[in-house]
Design a protein around this motif. Structure first.
Motif, PDB file in Angstrom:
ATOM      1  N   TYR A 438      24.107   8.559  14.444  1.00 51.26           N
ATOM      2  CA  TYR A 438      25.341   9.306  14.234  1.00 51.26           C
ATOM      3  C   TYR A 438      25.667   9.405  12.746  1.00 51.26           C
ATOM      4  CZ  TYR A 438      26.087   8.707  19.239  1.00 51.26           C
ATOM      5  OH  TYR A 438      25.954   8.730  20.596  1.00 51.26           O
ATOM      6  N   SER A 439      26.297  10.514  12.398  1.00 53.97           N
ATOM      7  CA  SER A 439      26.777  10.721  11.029  1.00 53.97           C
ATOM      8  C   SER A 439      28.042  11.545  11.089  1.00 53.97           C
ATOM      9  CB  SER A 439      25.712  11.436  10.186  1.00 53.97           C
ATOM     10  OG  SER A 439      25.433  12.716  10.722  1.00 53.97           O
ATOM     11  N   VAL A 440      28.752  11.608   9.969  1.00 51.10           N
ATOM     12  CA  VAL A 440      29.961  12.428   9.846  1.00 51.10           C
ATOM     13  C   VAL A 440      29.914  13.165   8.522  1.00 51.10           C
ATOM     14  CG1 VAL A 440      31.382  10.904  11.272  1.00 51.10           C
ATOM     15  CG2 VAL A 440      31.278  10.531   8.801  1.00 51.10           C
ATOM     16  N   ILE A 441      30.710  14.214   8.418  1.00 46.74           N
ATOM     17  CA  ILE A 441      30.895  14.929   7.157  1.00 46.74           C
ATOM     18  C   ILE A 441      32.192  14.438   6.537  1.00 46.74           C
ATOM     19  CG2 ILE A 441      31.182  17.156   6.041  1.00 46.74           C
ATOM     20  CD1 ILE A 441      28.396  16.757   7.172  1.00 46.74           C
ATOM     21  N   VAL A 442      32.080  13.794   5.380  1.00 41.02           N
ATOM     22  CA  VAL A 442      33.236  13.252   4.676  1.00 41.02           C
ATOM     23  C   VAL A 442      33.671  14.242   3.599  1.00 41.02           C
ATOM     24  CG1 VAL A 442      34.139  11.327   3.310  1.00 41.02           C
ATOM     25  CG2 VAL A 442      32.408  10.913   5.073  1.00 41.02           C
ATOM     26  N   GLN A 443      34.970  14.542   3.548  1.00 41.53           N
ATOM     27  CA  GLN A 443      35.501  15.420   2.511  1.00 41.53           C
ATOM     28  C   GLN A 443      35.822  14.579   1.278  1.00 41.53           C
ATOM     29  OE1 GLN A 443      38.908  17.780   3.610  1.00 41.53           O
ATOM     30  NE2 GLN A 443      38.798  19.034   1.763  1.00 41.53           N
ATOM     31  N   LEU A 444      35.023  14.746   0.229  1.00 35.65           N
ATOM     32  CA  LEU A 444      35.215  13.988  -1.002  1.00 35.65           C
ATOM     33  C   LEU A 444      36.347  14.562  -1.838  1.00 35.65           C
ATOM     34  CD1 LEU A 444      31.457  13.531  -1.978  1.00 35.65           C
ATOM     35  CD2 LEU A 444      32.912  11.962  -0.684  1.00 35.65           C
ATOM     36  N   SER A 445      36.417  15.891  -1.853  1.00 35.21           N
ATOM     37  CA  SER A 445      37.497  16.595  -2.548  1.00 35.21           C
ATOM     38  C   SER A 445      37.688  17.921  -1.826  1.00 35.21           C
ATOM     39  CB  SER A 445      37.168  16.799  -4.025  1.00 35.21           C
ATOM     40  OG  SER A 445      36.071  17.678  -4.171  1.00 35.21           O
ATOM     41  N   GLY A 446      38.511  18.790  -2.423  1.00 38.41           N
ATOM     42  CA  GLY A 446      38.824  20.029  -1.722  1.00 38.41           C
ATOM     43  C   GLY A 446      37.617  20.844  -1.320  1.00 38.41           C
ATOM     44  N   GLU A 447      36.591  20.902  -2.189  1.00 39.72           N
ATOM     45  CA  GLU A 447      35.421  21.740  -1.916  1.00 39.72           C
ATOM     46  C   GLU A 447      34.120  20.955  -1.989  1.00 39.72           C
ATOM     47  OE1 GLU A 447      35.929  24.869  -4.775  1.00 39.72           O
ATOM     48  OE2 GLU A 447      37.207  26.036  -3.419  1.00 39.72           O
TER      49      GLU A 447
END
Length: 500
Positions: A438-447
């Motif tokens: 399993y993995s996730v997409i982490v939002q580091l900053s706005g873009e």
């Protein structure tokens, strides 16, 4: 000698031009070839995401902001409203307001700092729907560009997967914070949908008559509205049990009883007739009144009308158009999606009781996990005995949310029991699965995003426990993660759709 002097003069002019070129300046005051470092910040409130980019603040330089505002509950750009940006130090400062976005979601205010130092940068958003205030602390205003470059450098760091706000705003996209919450042990089972006592109502004939359908194509499953006329019972032309005749007879008896009641009431009040005689007349009057009102209730045009008791659907029809029915015969049953009973079964060795059951989750028609306590649902009961033919314990829960699933259909169920532990958790929709990992997409900053492997634990309805890989306060993509993943595989970074 003359020619030598001319050559030396040309060489001196050339040196002077070279020196001047070496000290040429851009319009912003920086040297030619130098670029003011750019900064970015991403802040989330409970309503809004702000992603703002701007050049480092320098005394005397005008700095233009690219402030991206996203409405979190629908992850759409702010399309209408104003933004005021303020640079504040010791309660004083400068501000600038723009009355509309330069493009959907993007506001471009500008300020020109007057003094160096540490400031607060405040963004105040006002829209027709709501207002929000976002503060960035410890924003530095530099004395000149050289100090800004010395402090910030000029090289841009690798920011992971680039996925622009303009891209996210165009697709079904949503994020959620990583939180610390209660995690329970769960029993995975299945449940069957059953009608609740308040979710169905059978409508019976209140008089004898011929059935007349008032809805074209009245069939099982048809949607109906409260008060909608479904059918009528017409007894006109019948030699016996004629509704019109019965009403006329009941009306005559009611009027006669009323007249006698009013006459005896005056005599009783004048103490001419005894109380027992008046009470007998009064009783006859009440009976005649009730009988007449019952007959005329729901009657229009000489026919008894059958109307839907609430918004819902036709569950069953037991008569055909044109049938003759007698009073009391069931005609139609109306059901509603608003209330159901969910019945789940499990082995008795779990030791589940009303004392240790903590909650029940089920999957709806869109495969989303829901809590039975939503819309004031509740756990009704847990069976005490088992049978040899069916050695399972039954658990019943009332679900008052709309359930767009047929009666008798099955749905996955999770039953939480025991004591909870506190741990990191995210919505289960954020998970990406590849061959059991399993993995996730982490939002580091706005873009800027990052794909990160995680180790999961227990699943509690719409949430899943995270054992490794995430920290509370980080933000993960719950809808649209696949599109971000594909952007990471494209090998190219899309250009911005706005001016920087």
């Amino acid at each position: 000698m003359k020619y030598i002097i001319i050559v030396l003069a040309f060489l001196a002019m050339s040196c002077n031009n070279t020196a001047e070129d070496a000290h040429a300046h851009n319009e912003d005051g920086s040297h030619v070839g130098e670029e003011i470092p750019r900064l970015s910040h991403t802040i989330w409130t409970d309503k809004t995401e702000l992603f703002v980019e701007f050049p480092a603040l320098i005394v005397g330089n005008g700095s233009k902001f690219a402030a991206h505002f996203t409405v979190l509950n629908e992850h759409q750009p702010v399309r209408n409203g104003s933004v005021t940006v303020s640079l504040i130090k010791n309660g004083k400062g400068i501000r600038n307001t723009v009355d509309a976005p330069s493009s959907p979601g993007i506001f471009s205010p500008a300020i020109q700092p007057k003094e160096e130092g540490n400031y607060q940068l405040v963004f105040e958003l006002t829209t027709p729907e709501y207002s929000d205030k976002i503060t960035i602390d410890d924003v530095t205003v530099y004395a000149n560009i050289d100090e800004a470059i010395k402090a910030l450098g000029t090289e841009e760091e690798d920011e992971g997967i680039s996925f622009l706000k303009e891209q996210a705003w165009k697709i079904d996209f949503q994020t959620a914070p990583v939180v610390s919450g209660k995690i329970y042990d769960v029993i995975n089972t299945s449940g069957v949908w059953m009608p609740s006592s308040s979710s169905t109502k059978s409508l019976a004939a209140k008089s004898n008559g011929v059935v007349d359908f008032k809805v074209n194509n009245l069939t099982e499953g048809a949607e109906v509205k409260q008060g909608q006329l479904l059918m009528s019972l017409n007894s006109q032309g019948l030699a016996s049990n004629n509704l019109s005749t019965d009403i006329a007879s009941a009306k005559a008896k009611f009027q006669q009883a009323k007249s006698e009641y009013e006459r005896k009431k005056e005599l009783y009040e004048s103490k001419i007739v005894p109380k027992s005689e008046f009470e007998k007349v009064e009783s006859s009057f009440e009976i005649a009144k009730a009988n007449y009102q019952s007959l005329v209730s729901g009657v229009s045009g000489g026919s008894k009308q059958i109307r839907a008791p609430f918004d819902g659907f036709i569950k069953s029809i037991t008569v055909s158009n044109g049938d003759y029915v007698e009073q009391g015969v069931a005609l139609v049953t109306v059901g509603t999606h608003q209330s159901r009973v969910l019945k789940a079964q499990l082995a008795p060795n779990y030791g589940l009781t009303m004392g240790n059951v903590q909650g029940i989750w089920y999957q709806d028609n869109d495969n989303l996990w829901k809590d039975v306590t939503d819309a004031e649902g509740k756990i009704l009961s847990i069976g005490k005995d088992v049978e040899l033919e069916n050695p399972l314990i039954s658990v019943f829960a009332e679900v008052n949310a709309t359930v767009d699933m047929p009666i008798g259909s099955l749905t996955p169920v999770q039953i939480a029991m025991g004591n909870a532990t506190q741990n990191t958790m995210i919505p289960v929709n954020a998970l990406l699965e590849d061959y059991g990992s399993y993995s996730v997409i982490v939002q580091l900053s706005g873009e800027s995003f990052e794909r990160r492997p995680v180790k999961i634990g227990k699943r509690n309805g719409e949430n899943v426990e995270i054992l490794e890989g995430l920290q509370v306060g980080e933000v993960v993509v719950t809808t649209g993660a696949y599109q971000v993943k594909m952007a990471s595989m494209s090998g190219s970074t899309p250009a911005h759709g706005h001016e920087h």
